[in-house]
Motif scaffolding. Structure first.
Motif: not given
Length: 219
Positions: A150-170
């Protein structure tokens, strides 16, 4: 008297598993509603949130009754206190599912996010569903390996969360203001859902070992 007490503790665990199953069903329907614009599924999730809240209250009342009547100590006390904290996190996970479903309902018949972000959200949603299912098994079995997954999967979700922010702020982002708001909120809801699951995983590890690692208690 001890036998009755053990039966009550077992009931606490059973109710936690039941609550986690309700949350897993909720996030599964919410993510499908979100990606497929299925308003009927969204409505089911929204309607079910009240039932999750009711089951949470019932579990909390049982735990408080046990604390008052049995005055547990050591591991038994950890079980009851952890149950109160875990139920609160499960209730919040149900809220996150509801928020995701509400976005799907508000934007129906349109998709919530632009095409450029749909694959990212599909992956994030699938991870949340997997996390929820693992959480059910973790609460049923107290398997430490599931907590780590679960911890490892959460790390993946966090990374995708950053992808979304990078996209909308790009600079290449061409979405309207409403697209930016929806994507930001949806990403946050998915990310918080996973964070609450990690919080529960830490509490289960504490329940099993009696050790609390402050380095792992940021959520």
């Amino acid at each position: 008297m001890r036998e009755v007490f053990q039966q009550e503790l077992a009931e606490v665990q059973d109710r936690l598993v039941e609550l986690a199953e309700l949350v897993a069903e909720s996030i599964d329907k919410a993510t499908r509603a979100f990606h497929q614009s299925e308003v009927s599924l969204a409505e089911e999730v929204i309607a079910s949130d009240n039932f999750i809240d009711q089951r949470t209250v019932a579990l909390d009342e049982l735990a408080i009754t046990i604390l008052a009547r049995q005055q547990p100590v050591a591991r038994d006390l950890r079980i009851v206190v952890s149950a109160l904290r875990i139920s609160a996190s499960l209730e919040r996970m149900g809220d996150m599912s509801t928020h995701i479903a509400q976005l799907a309902r508000y934007r129906f018949p349109d998709k919530v996010v632009p095409k450029s972000l749909r694959s990212t959200f599909a992956e994030m949603g699938q991870l949340d569903v997997e996390i929820a299912r693992k959480l059910v098994e973790l609460l049923r079995t107290e398997d430490a390996q599931l907590a780590e997954e679960i911890r490892n999967d959460d790390d993946k979700v966090d990374a995708l969360h950053l992808v979304v922010f990078d996209k909308v702020l790009g600079e290449t982002w061409k979405g309207e203001a409403v697209d930016t708001v929806d994507a930001t909120l949806a990403s946050r809801y998915h990310e918080r859902f996973a964070d609450h699951a990690v919080s529960i995983a830490k509490k289960v590890q504490y329940l099993v070992t009696g050790d609390w690692d402050p380095e792992k208690s940021a959520n």
